[in-house]
Scaffold this motif. Sequence first.
Motif, PDB file in Angstrom:
ATOM      1  N   PRO A 245      36.543  26.341  29.385  1.00 31.09           N
ATOM      2  CA  PRO A 245      37.800  26.983  29.799  1.00 31.09           C
ATOM      3  C   PRO A 245      37.749  28.514  29.740  1.00 31.09           C
ATOM      4  O   PRO A 245      38.171  29.184  30.701  1.00 31.09           O
ATOM      5  N   PRO A 246      37.235  29.131  28.647  1.00 23.38           N
ATOM      6  CA  PRO A 246      37.122  30.591  28.656  1.00 23.38           C
ATOM      7  C   PRO A 246      36.184  31.111  29.749  1.00 23.38           C
ATOM      8  O   PRO A 246      36.415  32.198  30.306  1.00 23.38           O
ATOM      9  N   VAL A 248      35.732  29.771  32.749  1.00 24.07           N
ATOM     10  CA  VAL A 248      36.484  29.723  34.007  1.00 24.07           C
ATOM     11  C   VAL A 248      37.452  30.900  34.082  1.00 24.07           C
ATOM     12  O   VAL A 248      37.560  31.576  35.114  1.00 24.07           O
ATOM     13  N   ASN A 249      38.152  31.157  32.988  1.00 22.33           N
ATOM     14  CA  ASN A 249      39.104  32.264  32.983  1.00 22.33           C
ATOM     15  C   ASN A 249      38.400  33.609  33.182  1.00 22.33           C
ATOM     16  O   ASN A 249      38.895  34.496  33.890  1.00 22.33           O
ATOM     17  N   ALA A 250      37.215  33.749  32.586  1.00 24.20           N
ATOM     18  CA  ALA A 250      36.476  35.013  32.705  1.00 24.20           C
ATOM     19  C   ALA A 250      36.007  35.264  34.126  1.00 24.20           C
ATOM     20  O   ALA A 250      36.123  36.376  34.647  1.00 24.20           O
ATOM     21  N   THR A 252      37.154  33.932  36.988  1.00 23.27           N
ATOM     22  CA  THR A 252      38.268  34.117  37.929  1.00 23.27           C
ATOM     23  C   THR A 252      38.924  35.485  37.744  1.00 23.27           C
ATOM     24  O   THR A 252      39.327  36.125  38.722  1.00 23.27           O
ATOM     25  N   GLU A 253      39.000  35.950  36.509  1.00 22.70           N
ATOM     26  CA  GLU A 253      39.530  37.295  36.268  1.00 22.70           C
ATOM     27  C   GLU A 253      38.610  38.358  36.849  1.00 22.70           C
ATOM     28  O   GLU A 253      39.065  39.359  37.422  1.00 22.70           O
ATOM     29  N   PRO A 258      43.882  34.366  40.566  1.00 24.88           N
ATOM     30  CA  PRO A 258      44.610  33.474  39.657  1.00 24.88           C
ATOM     31  C   PRO A 258      44.108  32.038  39.814  1.00 24.88           C
ATOM     32  O   PRO A 258      43.811  31.599  40.931  1.00 24.88           O
ATOM     33  N   VAL A 259      44.003  31.325  38.713  1.00 22.36           N
ATOM     34  CA  VAL A 259      43.478  29.955  38.747  1.00 22.36           C
ATOM     35  C   VAL A 259      44.230  29.051  39.724  1.00 22.36           C
ATOM     36  O   VAL A 259      43.605  28.274  40.453  1.00 22.36           O
ATOM     37  N   LYS A 281      43.184  21.059  30.420  1.00 26.73           N
ATOM     38  CA  LYS A 281      43.318  22.287  29.640  1.00 26.73           C
ATOM     39  C   LYS A 281      43.564  23.494  30.542  1.00 26.73           C
ATOM     40  O   LYS A 281      44.278  24.435  30.169  1.00 26.73           O
ATOM     41  N   LEU A 282      42.972  23.482  31.743  1.00 25.46           N
ATOM     42  CA  LEU A 282      43.132  24.599  32.679  1.00 25.46           C
ATOM     43  C   LEU A 282      44.340  24.418  33.600  1.00 25.46           C
ATOM     44  O   LEU A 282      44.602  25.287  34.437  1.00 25.46           O
ATOM     45  N   LYS A 283      45.017  23.273  33.478  1.00 22.03           N
ATOM     46  CA  LYS A 283      46.194  22.954  34.303  1.00 22.03           C
ATOM     47  C   LYS A 283      45.841  22.950  35.792  1.00 22.03           C
ATOM     48  O   LYS A 283      46.570  23.493  36.634  1.00 22.03           O
TER      49      LYS A 283
END
Length: 367
Positions: A245-246, A248-250, A252-253, A258-259, A281-283
Amino acid sequence: MAQSVLNNVAIRGVVGAVPGDPVSILDVRSTLTVEEISKVSATVGLKDLYRTTDLQTAGDLCTAAARRLLEALHWDPESIDGIFVVTQTPDHFLPATAFIAHRELKLKDHCLAFDIGLGCSGYVYGLWTAAQFIASGSCKRVLLLAGDTISKLISPEDKSVAVLFGDAGSATALEFDAGAGSMAFVGGSDGAGAENLRVPGGAFRAMPSSETFAEHTDEDGNRRSQRDLAMDGLAIFNFTLQRVPPLVNAVTELRGWPVPEIDLFVFHQANGFILKTIAKKLKLREEQAPINIDRFGNTSMTSMPLLIVDSAANRLRSLEPAKVVIVGFGVGYSWGALATEMSNVMTDLVHVAENTTCSTRLISARS
């Protein structure tokens, strides 16, 4: 985590290759009972696998995919500047499998060739490497081959892995394109997890001997030798939920997306339960993160190109750019992700005849 943003690189085509016909996990040689297999199927999402014969290698499958890719794109082999092979199951200790593919595809001597010894995250790292060569101006066109035959490393008496892994190969074409959008890459490693997914013997730390061939039974009743794959499933599960999850967030940022706006997440198909947990977890919406482990099993790094040609082909063939995030994670520990736009991508899946080696023909191709 390491990261970079690369420009002027486009993915032109992806071809997957599988050996022969699918095999139901009920028919795979193992010591699991029908009840146990049914439980694995329900939890992990497994139904069918593809398994190579003794004479077939990852190099054979990848080269078959590359032949189809060059044909479909109408690329002259002389135009290829680099061929990189990602595999943990090479044809030989040496030379690198890339040189065998170079020979069989009749590439020229200006073309770079080398192997990358990575597993579950390897497709992302292969794309990263190829993109760097192109973005730097070193290469104009690169073939990335990625494949594994993990079934050759599995003990049928090890219930933790006996019906989990399938065999497959792939080829991806990348090319310089001044109009291409940015490629954002993020990756990381943790060698503390090296013991949790490994083949202990058979290489130079523990060379082949009567000791490495001897089979032993562990505390869970799984029987294997040092030349067989050993996996701590719980440790891998915990690592995945901690790191992915971190990651993926990294990525995409880094790409500025935005996810919820991502059209497609191409996750390594490690385990259906794990993938659904990550998506939750990533919705993520169900259509954002397709799962096809039921049709191929866990095919190491090849699961990502297989998902592209199987579940995402129609979307990526479109002329309308799709926002795509490709995510690999596993053995090492290693993790990596790519966020990029993809459109007008040629895709295909070829079935390679049993006992076919890279110098002989395919039995079928599906466009």
